[in-house]
Design a protein around this motif. Structure first.
Motif, PDB file in Angstrom:
ATOM      1  N   ASP A  29      32.320   3.206 -22.386  1.00  0.00           N
ATOM      2  CA  ASP A  29      30.977   3.446 -21.591  1.00  0.00           C
ATOM      3  C   ASP A  29      30.921   5.105 -21.352  1.00  0.00           C
ATOM      4  OD1 ASP A  29      28.667   3.402 -20.413  1.00  0.00           O
ATOM      5  OD2 ASP A  29      29.606   2.599 -18.463  1.00  0.00           O
ATOM      6  N   HIS A  80      28.511   7.895 -22.543  1.00  0.00           N
ATOM      7  CA  HIS A  80      27.817   8.879 -21.651  1.00  0.00           C
ATOM      8  C   HIS A  80      27.937  10.249 -22.282  1.00  0.00           C
ATOM      9  CE1 HIS A  80      28.782   6.036 -17.944  1.00  0.00           C
ATOM     10  NE2 HIS A  80      27.723   5.660 -18.857  1.00  0.00           N
ATOM     11  N   HIS A 121      22.192   3.032 -24.466  1.00  0.00           N
ATOM     12  CA  HIS A 121      22.032   2.538 -22.897  1.00  0.00           C
ATOM     13  C   HIS A 121      20.796   1.986 -22.488  1.00  0.00           C
ATOM     14  CE1 HIS A 121      25.559   4.943 -21.818  1.00  0.00           C
ATOM     15  NE2 HIS A 121      25.767   4.178 -20.564  1.00  0.00           N
ATOM     16  N   HIS A 179      28.461  -4.016 -18.516  1.00  0.00           N
ATOM     17  CA  HIS A 179      27.856  -2.939 -19.142  1.00  0.00           C
ATOM     18  C   HIS A 179      28.454  -2.079 -20.216  1.00  0.00           C
ATOM     19  CE1 HIS A 179      25.440   0.888 -19.571  1.00  0.00           C
ATOM     20  NE2 HIS A 179      26.561   1.417 -19.016  1.00  0.00           N
TER      21      HIS A 179
HETATM   22 FE   FE2 Z   1      27.059   3.498 -19.165  1.00  0.00          FE
END
Ligand code: FE2
Length: 405
Positions: free
Chosen positions: A210, A214, A279, A293
């Protein structure tokens, strides 16, 4: 996407890009150890705090050291430990009531993104007592001073310790939405690798990817600044250096520290320069099927990078150099394709697949619309796509529909 919508999206994004230097972005004060918190609170004249965390983290004893030192030093401590993955409207409301009943003066979000986001959302409701979370959802709707907020990430990570965002799940509709405003940036981020030592390999892997997403989505987007480009590249370098080590040996404190730093830098990059369709698609999936997530974003990311095609090859080459898999003189196409391949391979080496079997084909239209609504016009993605075009990603990762083994 039709031309009128494309023009609208690009004008909207241009407006926000031009405004970046005028907006009150700030970085949290960084502490390297949980033990430094009491001294800081005393300096701020705060003696009554609320810890927002989840049962698992508390059960593993991760919050114990902080709870002990706060009590030993005479602080009044209220603990709310009912946060679940994807904090819901009901949970935030419950925590808010405890905060008020106990006259707390500050919030400590201790955990993964969910706990930190929950603490931020409680802060937003304290600052705006007449509003609901739904009222405060979206961009720049809090607009009031929130209580002092200390974020202690136990994953590396969501970057929530430095971002303007708190993601909330509406338990009734399954809709995920974000509150995004400057008062939500925590005042303090505690980057203490000891808090991530016991994080299981699967969560280390998902949250670490994740972090990579980003940095990558911020870097390839159209709203970067010199600073966010630098932060994103440093984040990518750290993820490729340390993520696999942290997954394979949770006690590797150098790797844990490197990943916490990466998470923070990725958060700094995307809170200014935004994320993208990986995302938007991931949020619709994790909201609909209650999936973590990080893992869903990790699966989606390389599909999205492939779909952007040559439009992002120059940026991917820079990312490949940061990752240590290309040089300045490497051919751009080769470097860009190597980077996408490296993301697939890193996913595979740390146990993340290339499919999301939970997907039900009948849900795809609705989820693609949700991703469209989240991504457009806000995310300055390199190639614009509408709901119809975004559907391809759900089909790609659907068990029978995918094209990649
Ligand atoms: Fe994220």
């Amino acid at each position: 996407m039709n031309i009128a919508k494309k023009i609208y999206c690009r004008l909207f994004q241009f407006g926000f890009k031009v405004a970046i230097p005028l907006l009150p972005y700030r970085s949290p004060h960084i502490l390297n150890k949980v033990d430094e918190i009491p001294q800081l609170l005393k300096k701020k004249d705060i003696n009554n705090v609320m810890l927002v965390t989840d049962e698992q983290i508390r059960k593993f004893g991760i919050t114990k050291r902080l709870e002990l030192i706060l009590k030993e030093q005479g602080f009044k401590l209220t603990v709310y430990d009912k946060v679940q993955s994807n904090p819901t409207v009901r949970i935030v409301e419950e925590a808010r009531q405890q905060y008020i009943q106990n006259n707390c003066q500050a919030l400590i979000g201790f955990g993964g993104g969910s706990s930190m986001d929950c603490a931020k959302a409680v802060g937003a409701l304290i600052a705006r007592p007449k509003s609901t979370l739904e009222d405060l959802g979206g961009i720049l709707r809090v607009w009031a001073r929130t209580p002092y907020n200390i974020a202690i990430p136990t994953t590396a990570g969501t970057g929530s310790e430095t971002t303007v965002a708190a993601v909330i799940l509406d338990d009734e509709t399954g809709h995920k939405y974000a509150l995004m405003d400057f008062p939500l940036i925590p005042d303090v981020a505690v980057l203490d690798p000891e808090t991530t030592r016991t994080l299981p390999p699967k969560i280390t892997a998902g949250t670490g990817m994740d972090t990579l997403a980003h940095a990558v989505e911020a870097y390839i987007g159209g709203s970067t600044t010199r600073q966010t480009r630098r932060e994103a590249l440093r984040c990518v370098r750290l993820v490729f250096k340390y993520l696999e080590r942290a997954v394979k040996n949770g006690n590797d404190m150098q790797a844990r520290r490197g990943m916490l730093r990466a998470s923070y830098l990725g958060g700094c990059a995307f809170t200014v320069s935004y994320v993208g369709y990986a995302h938007a698609v991931s949020h619709s999936l994790s909201g609909r099927y209650n999936l973590p997530h990080g893992e869903t974003t990790a699966v989606i990311l390389p599909y999205v990078l492939e779909a952007y095609g040559t439009a992002i090859y120059p940026q991917l080459k820079a990312l490949a150099i940061a990752a240590g898999i290309a040089h300045m003189d490497t051919d751009e196409t080769i470097a860009a394709q190597s980077f996408i391949r490296a993301v697939w391979e890193l996913n595979r080496r740390i146990g993340i697949g290339s499919r999301i079997p939970a997907i039900k084909p009948e849900d795809i239209d609705k989820m693609a619309q949700m991703a469209d609504a989240e991504g457009n016009p806000v995310y300055p993605v390199p190639v614009l796509m509408d709901a119809k075009q975004l559907k391809r990603f759900y089909v790609d990762v659907y068990e029978q529909g995918g094209t990649r083994a």
